[in-house]
Design an enzyme around this catalytic site. Sequence first.
Site, PDB file in Angstrom:
ATOM      1  N   ARG A 124       0.830  -1.214   0.000  1.00  0.00           N
ATOM      2  CA  ARG A 124       0.000   0.000   0.000  1.00  0.00           C
ATOM      3  C   ARG A 124       0.860   1.258   0.000  1.00  0.00           C
ATOM      4  O   ARG A 124       0.471   2.281  -0.569  1.00  0.00           O
ATOM      5  CB  ARG A 124      -0.946  -0.011   1.199  1.00  0.00           C
ATOM      6  CG  ARG A 124      -2.127  -0.953   0.995  1.00  0.00           C
ATOM      7  CD  ARG A 124      -3.002  -1.041   2.214  1.00  0.00           C
ATOM      8  NE  ARG A 124      -4.220  -1.786   1.922  1.00  0.00           N
ATOM      9  CZ  ARG A 124      -4.948  -2.412   2.843  1.00  0.00           C
ATOM     10  NH1 ARG A 124      -4.567  -2.382   4.109  1.00  0.00           N
ATOM     11  NH2 ARG A 124      -6.043  -3.053   2.508  1.00  0.00           N
ATOM     12  N   LYS A 130     -15.877 -15.834   5.275  1.00  0.00           N
ATOM     13  CA  LYS A 130     -17.301 -15.758   5.595  1.00  0.00           C
ATOM     14  C   LYS A 130     -18.177 -15.388   4.407  1.00  0.00           C
ATOM     15  O   LYS A 130     -17.906 -14.424   3.704  1.00  0.00           O
ATOM     16  CB  LYS A 130     -17.515 -14.732   6.719  1.00  0.00           C
ATOM     17  CG  LYS A 130     -16.835 -15.097   8.037  1.00  0.00           C
ATOM     18  CD  LYS A 130     -17.093 -14.021   9.087  1.00  0.00           C
ATOM     19  CE  LYS A 130     -16.451 -14.376  10.414  1.00  0.00           C
ATOM     20  NZ  LYS A 130     -16.671 -13.318  11.423  1.00  0.00           N
ATOM     21  N   GLY A 170      -7.192  -6.673  -0.401  1.00  0.00           N
ATOM     22  CA  GLY A 170      -7.299  -7.414   0.850  1.00  0.00           C
ATOM     23  C   GLY A 170      -6.367  -8.610   0.912  1.00  0.00           C
ATOM     24  O   GLY A 170      -5.204  -8.550   0.532  1.00  0.00           O
ATOM     25  N   GLY A 215     -12.491  -4.198   0.600  1.00  0.00           N
ATOM     26  CA  GLY A 215     -13.864  -3.819   0.948  1.00  0.00           C
ATOM     27  C   GLY A 215     -14.440  -2.801  -0.001  1.00  0.00           C
ATOM     28  O   GLY A 215     -15.613  -2.891  -0.403  1.00  0.00           O
TER      29      GLY A 215
END
Length: 395
Positions: free
Chosen positions: A34, A199, A352, A376
């Site tokens: 990043r 998830k 991510g 996200g």
Amino acid sequence: MRTLDDLDVKGRRVLVRTDLNVPLDGETITDDGRIRASVPTIRTLVGRGAKVVVCAHLGRPKGKADPKYSLKPVAERLGELLGQDVAFAADVVGDSARETVASLQDGEVALLENLRYEPGEESKDDAARGAFAAKLAGLAELYVGDGFGAVHRKHASVYDVPKLLPHAAGGLIVAEVEVLRKLTEDTERPYVVVLGGAKVSDKLGVIESLLTKVDRLLIGGGMAYTFLKAQGYEVGGSLLQEDQLDQVRGFLSEAIERGVELVLPVDVLAAVTFAADADHDVVEATAIPADREGLDIGPKTRELFASKLADAKTVFWNGPMGVFEFEAFSGGTRAVAEALIASDAFTVVGGGDSAAAVRKLELPEDGFSHISTGGGASLEYLEGKSLPGLAALED
């Protein structure tokens, strides 16, 4: 959105909101991806004679100063990448910040301390957030939004500050939006999406949206076991979200109705426990022993997924196929990444953990068309949501 070309920055103080939320082991940065992504915009502003004031967040210090979340190591690494000193302010909008910014000469760079040390940054109270934004904006004359990984947050530095200063989008945000538009408008087909990670609940909205757009949806990672359970199969001790079973059954039915090929694992690496050195075997995905848990997709699934990617023209990948942090269970994630590298498709790695896996597995980053800096944010864009940080820049 206005871009850097629309701003006259010479001799002016420019506040640049970047995403420098990197993983740290103590004060050691373990993945500087990043930071490297932030360099081109900062370097452009430096080259045009701006006084560059960089701001960013790191971790979740919850509105108070915490040394383990300090951006000081980031300032040092940013300076190395830029090839020049980066002054570091020991606070965000206090005396140190004001003095550091005031001392900047044209072409120099400063980094403020962690934005999230200030409770106003993440406050849900508009007045509290606005008051902090006013102090932050007071340090500069212009604003550049370039932290794509934060644009889905309604935070002061992302949403409120652009309302107070002439503003533009940095090069990173412009590039990210251009790529995401290719995934949502006039997408070249076959369009294949690979979703993994832990998830199902983290990706409900994006799955619902993608089922109206894609030709194939490949599901791996921890979320695959909820899909397998929804079909009535034993998943042992594998990661499972019981409360999402009805939702997943709906996705399976909708995929059939829409003619979307939804591909699940056919075999997995089933381990006796969640550990790097756990004993494990390859088992059929439909017959995971009750005392085992799936930690990666198996060899047949790796071949299957590669075959489903071979003719793709557009691919979006978000989420690892297994516990890639453990070498024994990284093979599935590596196989998907290598299939994308071998592909002639327009390939996007959705930030991510997927981007982290590419770097951890030492795969060539230039083997992909684009590696996003915001997992996200990418997912919410594909879901069709309005992202506060982008909306603020469009005003």
